[in-house]
Design an enzyme around this catalytic site. Sequence first.
Site, mmCIF file in Angstrom:
data_model
loop_
_atom_site.group_PDB
_atom_site.id
_atom_site.type_symbol
_atom_site.label_atom_id
_atom_site.label_comp_id
_atom_site.label_asym_id
_atom_site.label_seq_id
_atom_site.Cartn_x
_atom_site.Cartn_y
_atom_site.Cartn_z
ATOM 1 N N ARG A 1 12.801 21.946 -8.026
ATOM 2 C CA ARG A 1 11.948 21.437 -9.092
ATOM 3 C C ARG A 1 12.953 20.960 -10.311
ATOM 4 O O ARG A 1 12.682 21.493 -11.330
ATOM 5 C CB ARG A 1 11.145 22.597 -9.601
ATOM 6 C CG ARG A 1 9.896 22.828 -8.585
ATOM 7 C CD ARG A 1 8.764 21.816 -8.545
ATOM 8 N NE ARG A 1 7.934 22.097 -7.805
ATOM 9 C CZ ARG A 1 7.765 22.079 -6.470
ATOM 10 N NH1 ARG A 1 8.594 21.598 -5.843
ATOM 11 N NH2 ARG A 1 6.642 22.515 -6.012
ATOM 12 N N SER B 1 1.505 24.720 -10.487
ATOM 13 C CA SER B 1 2.381 25.935 -10.447
ATOM 14 C C SER B 1 2.989 26.405 -11.893
ATOM 15 O O SER B 1 3.793 25.585 -12.407
ATOM 16 C CB SER B 1 3.564 25.915 -9.271
ATOM 17 O OG SER B 1 3.155 25.975 -8.282
ATOM 18 N N GLU C 1 7.699 26.678 -14.947
ATOM 19 C CA GLU C 1 8.053 25.259 -14.518
ATOM 20 C C GLU C 1 7.754 24.264 -15.508
ATOM 21 O O GLU C 1 8.556 23.399 -15.490
ATOM 22 C CB GLU C 1 6.999 25.213 -13.171
ATOM 23 C CG GLU C 1 7.681 24.509 -11.945
ATOM 24 C CD GLU C 1 7.083 23.752 -11.376
ATOM 25 O OE1 GLU C 1 7.220 22.373 -11.656
ATOM 26 O OE2 GLU C 1 6.097 24.008 -10.533
HETATM 27 N N1 EPU Z 1 0.182 34.324 -2.616
HETATM 28 C C1 EPU Z 1 -0.482 35.528 -2.944
HETATM 29 N N2 EPU Z 1 -1.521 35.473 -3.949
HETATM 30 C C2 EPU Z 1 -1.665 34.335 -4.723
HETATM 31 C C3 EPU Z 1 -0.945 33.152 -4.529
HETATM 32 C C4 EPU Z 1 0.081 33.220 -3.491
HETATM 33 O O1 EPU Z 1 -0.240 36.448 -2.389
HETATM 34 O O2 EPU Z 1 -2.316 34.699 -5.806
HETATM 35 C C5 EPU Z 1 1.051 34.082 -1.453
HETATM 36 C C6 EPU Z 1 0.051 33.234 -0.455
HETATM 37 O O3 EPU Z 1 -0.648 34.210 0.287
HETATM 38 C C7 EPU Z 1 1.531 32.700 0.341
HETATM 39 C C8 EPU Z 1 2.669 32.687 -0.795
HETATM 40 O O4 EPU Z 1 2.167 33.612 -1.688
HETATM 41 O O5 EPU Z 1 1.858 33.621 1.284
HETATM 42 C C9 EPU Z 1 2.755 31.303 -1.295
HETATM 43 O O6 EPU Z 1 1.608 30.555 -1.838
HETATM 44 P P1 EPU Z 1 1.485 28.990 -1.539
HETATM 45 O O7 EPU Z 1 1.647 28.625 -0.213
HETATM 46 O O8 EPU Z 1 0.033 28.845 -2.304
HETATM 47 O O9 EPU Z 1 2.812 28.287 -2.158
HETATM 48 P P2 EPU Z 1 3.526 28.587 -3.601
HETATM 49 O O10 EPU Z 1 4.810 29.012 -3.211
HETATM 50 O O11 EPU Z 1 2.640 29.396 -4.426
HETATM 51 C C10 EPU Z 1 4.669 26.161 -3.781
HETATM 52 C C11 EPU Z 1 4.717 25.278 -5.033
HETATM 53 C C12 EPU Z 1 3.517 24.210 -5.010
HETATM 54 C C13 EPU Z 1 3.205 23.785 -3.546
HETATM 55 C C14 EPU Z 1 3.125 24.629 -2.471
HETATM 56 C C15 EPU Z 1 2.832 24.167 -1.307
HETATM 57 C C16 EPU Z 1 6.368 26.085 -6.270
HETATM 58 C C17 EPU Z 1 6.561 26.673 -7.908
HETATM 59 N N3 EPU Z 1 5.048 25.836 -5.993
HETATM 60 O O12 EPU Z 1 3.402 27.004 -4.073
HETATM 61 O O13 EPU Z 1 3.703 23.391 -5.821
HETATM 62 O O14 EPU Z 1 1.943 23.015 -3.728
HETATM 63 O O15 EPU Z 1 4.096 25.554 -2.672
HETATM 64 O O16 EPU Z 1 4.009 23.625 -0.791
HETATM 65 O O17 EPU Z 1 7.107 25.911 -5.810
HETATM 66 C C18 EPU Z 1 3.778 22.667 -8.126
HETATM 67 O O18 EPU Z 1 4.940 22.663 -8.272
HETATM 68 O O19 EPU Z 1 3.033 22.597 -9.281
HETATM 69 C C19 EPU Z 1 2.959 23.193 -7.071
HETATM 70 C C20 EPU Z 1 1.583 23.228 -6.994
#
Ligand code: EPU
Length: 350
Positions: free
Chosen positions: A164, A246, A346
Amino acid sequence: MNPESHCPLLPYNTFGIAARARALVRLRGLADLEALWADPSLREADKFILGGGSNIVLTGDVKPLVLKVEILGRRLVAETDRHWIVEAGAGESWHDFVAWTLEQGWPGLENMALIPGTVGAAPVQNIGAYGVEMQDRFHSLQAFDLRTGQTFTLEAAQCGFGYRDSVFKHVPPAPGGYGLAGCAVITHVQMALPKAWRPELGYLDLERKVAETGVQSPTPQQIFDWVCAIRRAKLPDPAVLGNAGSFFKNPTVTPEQCADIIARDPKVVHYPLHDGRIKLAAGWLIDACGWRGKTVGHAGVYEKQALVLVNRGNAQNPCTGGEVMTLARAIQTSVYERFGIRLEMEPVVV
Ligand code: EPU
């Protein structure tokens, strides 16, 4: 070139925060940038570059001159043995561009379907989702230097891409010697889409889709549809509920720090990185602190994904950028107190 004065920015930020630009100019092509440069009062003015407004928090009226990038156009620039080189104007919608490339038979961007924002903003924060980042498919970009009035081209290696992050997020001079934040307007982006396409299915949510559907070798269009379905199920549509995606980056820690957290919270979601560090899921950390679904003032934490802050206001009781920042800081404090980790925001705070 006559700027629009006191221009409402509510339609131009996906958080749906009511603020105004003191002055705003729309850039529809290089000629507009040259006209801006030719006008001494505009050339000298402090500037803020606005793309799709999907990664900003407006905390008040914007005093610098707002440059709203509306450069359109999509085309195949070249075809090599290994790639289709495809270009889009910076003002094109990123998602529409992804959908269009697939319609043309040029796959490679499907994992990044439905990311809000414009093509020109995509390299700024090196957007990424479901195992693919902008830098994995990036070819080059054209930009206009607001300090010299010249256009220039950057190849991938010159963009300083990181998680990012890019050279466009750093104020000059950044560590390493360069930074272009606020100094350059991206006008066009070129992507290199691989002819030897392979599906990227490493992300857990996509592995689940493979298992659910039994489709082991999905087409690019099937992956596109899966990604859209996954995103719609867990991320709020900004057209319905204001948000900036995010709100925090996923932090990285040393194996020792991670072991320490696991000893106290065995369920912490973590992934090893190639460099030996460990990435923690910020959404999980926030969730573990009890924030999911909570509302403070008119800003809230999305009930299906704690990493996303949302606008709970309405026309009568609007959500302000100040409320969003108050909530963000409260979350940072509780994550720090419980886990000793400082979450980094972010979106860009304006
Ligand atoms: N999780 C929780 N509780 C929550 C949210 C998440 O326990 O309320 C756990 C989920 O169960 C999962 C883990 O956290 O095991 C990761 O969650 P998720 O797969 O939703 O991905 P993320 O790491 O939260 C990142 C990117 C997103 C992108 C997704 C998919 C960042 C900051 N965010 O989210 O990007 O869509 O992976 O690749 O890296 C963005 O940058 O705006 C964005 C949406």
